[in-house]
Write a protein that holds these residues in place. Sequence first.
Motif, PDB file in Angstrom:
ATOM      1  N   MET A 210      40.078  36.530  34.117  1.00 18.32           N
ATOM      2  CA  MET A 210      39.205  37.755  34.035  1.00 18.32           C
ATOM      3  C   MET A 210      39.061  38.331  35.723  1.00 18.32           C
ATOM      4  O   MET A 210      38.698  37.519  36.393  1.00 18.32           O
ATOM      5  CB  MET A 210      37.915  37.420  33.401  1.00 18.32           C
ATOM      6  CG  MET A 210      37.059  38.814  33.587  1.00 18.32           C
ATOM      7  SD  MET A 210      35.333  38.730  33.066  1.00 18.32           S
ATOM      8  CE  MET A 210      35.729  38.783  31.372  1.00 18.32           C
ATOM      9  N   VAL A 212      36.814  41.289  37.442  1.00 20.94           N
ATOM     10  CA  VAL A 212      35.804  41.952  37.350  1.00 20.94           C
ATOM     11  C   VAL A 212      35.941  42.888  38.770  1.00 20.94           C
ATOM     12  O   VAL A 212      35.707  42.495  39.710  1.00 20.94           O
ATOM     13  CB  VAL A 212      34.469  41.308  37.587  1.00 20.94           C
ATOM     14  CG1 VAL A 212      33.408  42.083  37.273  1.00 20.94           C
ATOM     15  CG2 VAL A 212      34.251  40.232  36.401  1.00 20.94           C
ATOM     16  N   LEU A 222      28.008  39.216  34.280  1.00 28.78           N
ATOM     17  CA  LEU A 222      29.268  39.063  33.381  1.00 28.78           C
ATOM     18  C   LEU A 222      30.208  37.739  34.045  1.00 28.78           C
ATOM     19  O   LEU A 222      30.781  37.166  33.130  1.00 28.78           O
ATOM     20  CB  LEU A 222      30.157  40.296  33.570  1.00 28.78           C
ATOM     21  CG  LEU A 222      31.689  40.303  32.831  1.00 28.78           C
ATOM     22  CD1 LEU A 222      31.442  40.148  31.492  1.00 28.78           C
ATOM     23  CD2 LEU A 222      32.076  41.725  33.095  1.00 28.78           C
ATOM     24  N   THR A 223      29.981  37.580  35.189  1.00 28.48           N
ATOM     25  CA  THR A 223      30.737  36.385  35.892  1.00 28.48           C
ATOM     26  C   THR A 223      30.175  35.337  35.388  1.00 28.48           C
ATOM     27  O   THR A 223      31.100  34.259  35.032  1.00 28.48           O
ATOM     28  CB  THR A 223      30.620  36.514  37.271  1.00 28.48           C
ATOM     29  OG1 THR A 223      31.077  37.635  37.907  1.00 28.48           O
ATOM     30  CG2 THR A 223      31.360  35.217  38.020  1.00 28.48           C
ATOM     31  N   ALA A 226      31.552  34.855  31.558  1.00 30.56           N
ATOM     32  CA  ALA A 226      32.981  34.544  31.619  1.00 30.56           C
ATOM     33  C   ALA A 226      33.138  33.361  31.801  1.00 30.56           C
ATOM     34  O   ALA A 226      33.921  32.697  31.405  1.00 30.56           O
ATOM     35  CB  ALA A 226      33.654  35.710  32.370  1.00 30.56           C
ATOM     36  N   TYR A 231      36.819  31.077  31.360  1.00 28.82           N
ATOM     37  CA  TYR A 231      37.563  32.173  32.108  1.00 28.82           C
ATOM     38  C   TYR A 231      37.791  31.525  33.450  1.00 28.82           C
ATOM     39  O   TYR A 231      36.711  31.323  34.237  1.00 28.82           O
ATOM     40  CB  TYR A 231      37.320  33.586  32.142  1.00 28.82           C
ATOM     41  CG  TYR A 231      37.383  34.246  31.025  1.00 28.82           C
ATOM     42  CD1 TYR A 231      38.768  35.097  30.681  1.00 28.82           C
ATOM     43  CD2 TYR A 231      36.780  34.218  29.715  1.00 28.82           C
ATOM     44  CE1 TYR A 231      39.161  35.558  29.514  1.00 28.82           C
ATOM     45  CE2 TYR A 231      37.323  34.495  28.367  1.00 28.82           C
ATOM     46  CZ  TYR A 231      38.441  35.333  28.271  1.00 28.82           C
ATOM     47  OH  TYR A 231      38.912  36.081  27.140  1.00 28.82           O
ATOM     48  N   VAL A 233      37.511  33.591  36.896  1.00 36.58           N
ATOM     49  CA  VAL A 233      37.033  34.633  37.187  1.00 36.58           C
ATOM     50  C   VAL A 233      37.064  35.246  39.018  1.00 36.58           C
ATOM     51  O   VAL A 233      37.014  34.399  39.743  1.00 36.58           O
ATOM     52  CB  VAL A 233      35.465  34.820  37.159  1.00 36.58           C
ATOM     53  CG1 VAL A 233      34.975  36.510  37.189  1.00 36.58           C
ATOM     54  CG2 VAL A 233      35.050  34.556  35.679  1.00 36.58           C
ATOM     55  N   ALA A 273      41.698  39.661  31.255  1.00 34.83           N
ATOM     56  CA  ALA A 273      40.889  40.643  31.018  1.00 34.83           C
ATOM     57  C   ALA A 273      40.406  41.179  32.125  1.00 34.83           C
ATOM     58  O   ALA A 273      40.093  40.866  33.301  1.00 34.83           O
ATOM     59  CB  ALA A 273      39.700  39.974  30.304  1.00 34.83           C
ATOM     60  N   CYS A 275      37.752  44.023  33.691  1.00 34.46           N
ATOM     61  CA  CYS A 275      36.615  44.593  33.149  1.00 34.46           C
ATOM     62  C   CYS A 275      36.254  45.648  34.849  1.00 34.46           C
ATOM     63  O   CYS A 275      35.932  45.132  35.960  1.00 34.46           O
ATOM     64  CB  CYS A 275      35.464  43.690  33.274  1.00 34.46           C
ATOM     65  SG  CYS A 275      35.772  42.550  31.750  1.00 34.46           S
ATOM     66  N   MET A 349      31.375  40.359  26.676  1.00 35.78           N
ATOM     67  CA  MET A 349      32.220  39.221  26.288  1.00 35.78           C
ATOM     68  C   MET A 349      32.296  39.066  24.759  1.00 35.78           C
ATOM     69  O   MET A 349      33.405  38.625  24.096  1.00 35.78           O
ATOM     70  CB  MET A 349      31.399  37.837  26.605  1.00 35.78           C
ATOM     71  CG  MET A 349      31.515  37.723  28.175  1.00 35.78           C
ATOM     72  SD  MET A 349      32.935  37.764  29.015  1.00 35.78           S
ATOM     73  CE  MET A 349      34.036  36.602  28.155  1.00 35.78           C
ATOM     74  N   ILE A 352      35.381  41.214  24.090  1.00 34.51           N
ATOM     75  CA  ILE A 352      36.798  40.557  24.660  1.00 34.51           C
ATOM     76  C   ILE A 352      37.134  39.410  23.607  1.00 34.51           C
ATOM     77  O   ILE A 352      38.180  39.273  23.524  1.00 34.51           O
ATOM     78  CB  ILE A 352      36.363  39.887  25.888  1.00 34.51           C
ATOM     79  CG1 ILE A 352      36.467  41.114  27.160  1.00 34.51           C
ATOM     80  CG2 ILE A 352      37.576  39.109  26.273  1.00 34.51           C
ATOM     81  CD1 ILE A 352      36.001  40.591  28.367  1.00 34.51           C
TER      82      ILE A 352
END
Length: 402
Positions: A210, A212, A222-223, A226, A231, A233, A273, A275, A349, A352
């Motif tokens: 991912m 971001v 979000l981190t 994920a 993920y 990141v 992904a 974002c 998430m 996703i």
Amino acid sequence: MLDIAAELHRWTVQGRDFAVATVVRVTGSAPRQPGAALAVDQAGEAVGSVSGGCVEGAVYELCRQALDDGITVRERFGYSDDDAFAVGLTCGGTIEVLVTPVRAGDGVRPVVASALAASAAGLPTALARVVDGPPELLGRAVVVAPSAAGAGGDDGTSTSSEDFERAVVAEARAMLDGGRTGPVTVGTGGSRCGLPVTVFVESSVPPPRMIVFGAVDFASALTRAAAFLGYRVTVCDARPVFATAARFPEADEIVVDWPHRYLATAEVDARTALCVLTHDPKFDVPLLKTALRLPVGYIGAMGSRRTHRDREAALREEGVTAHELGRLHSPIGLDLGARTPEETALSIMAEIVAERHGGSGARLTGARTPIHHTAAPFTGAGPVDVATPDVAVLNALFAPGG
């Protein structure tokens, strides 16, 4: 079995004999998906799970039996209304497991050991095993992995056509390219020619990525979410005062650069992904113009509906097509009524996960959709860097497995 590769690799290094039961087919609702495995060594130690507890005891005994007689077997477990006390799945689904002995001297052992070593090292690896077809082929295996991981063994007992061998390897590579696990059908004469043989392919690939964009409070939440979901990141922002490890301790990588410039050279694939949380047209528009033309799995951008309309108009002026714009998830996330950064991260998430597995995002209560979805093949993906197997790997398909 690659879901427990680290433990099984340790067993092979220690010279332990073991048998491994792998879920190769699921029908209806079931607690574990294809690829889930339970392994038992000669001392009775067990690792992994195939059902979350429902049929573990019966599968454990199958593994012990396979260790004793060296025979590969396939067994089906389901729920029977006629016998509520029979071994089965209380959730109502069915699973089929392939039980393979992996003992010193078994021809399949070097093949399995090669796959386990590569997977435990975090290298892209596919292990293909025959699960249905002529009895003499049941349990035979081939590994497709980068050259650094080595190749499976070859005992010189190959008795089938090279076309079949190459067809199996080609199917395994295709599954590996998309990071997928599941059954494929190959004819004994290669491709679709000859008697059908079902080959179960397990893919082990590095964690999905991912990226971001925008080092904001929402990005921090979000981190964390994920990373929790497995993920790898990266946080990217052009402002060094915000893009710091102190602000994003859960991130695997912090990049200070203009987002579109970084993305133009970043390594991405069909599971990646992207974002976009920057909220600034000077970042968003060139970034999304680049992103929407990449073979990634998800692209989402934060902002109000008005922001989305303005952003969409600007992208059209930049030459982005309607088809490309159709890939954009904006406003980002599912409608959870989220307000805080943490709730918003959950919303993102959730979208996703739904996108990755073909979920609808609807409530399960009262819905007629499946609880467990079969993921659709990824499209538009760039290939995983997997070396072409050598002749030893091809021939290893026919090393005796049972």
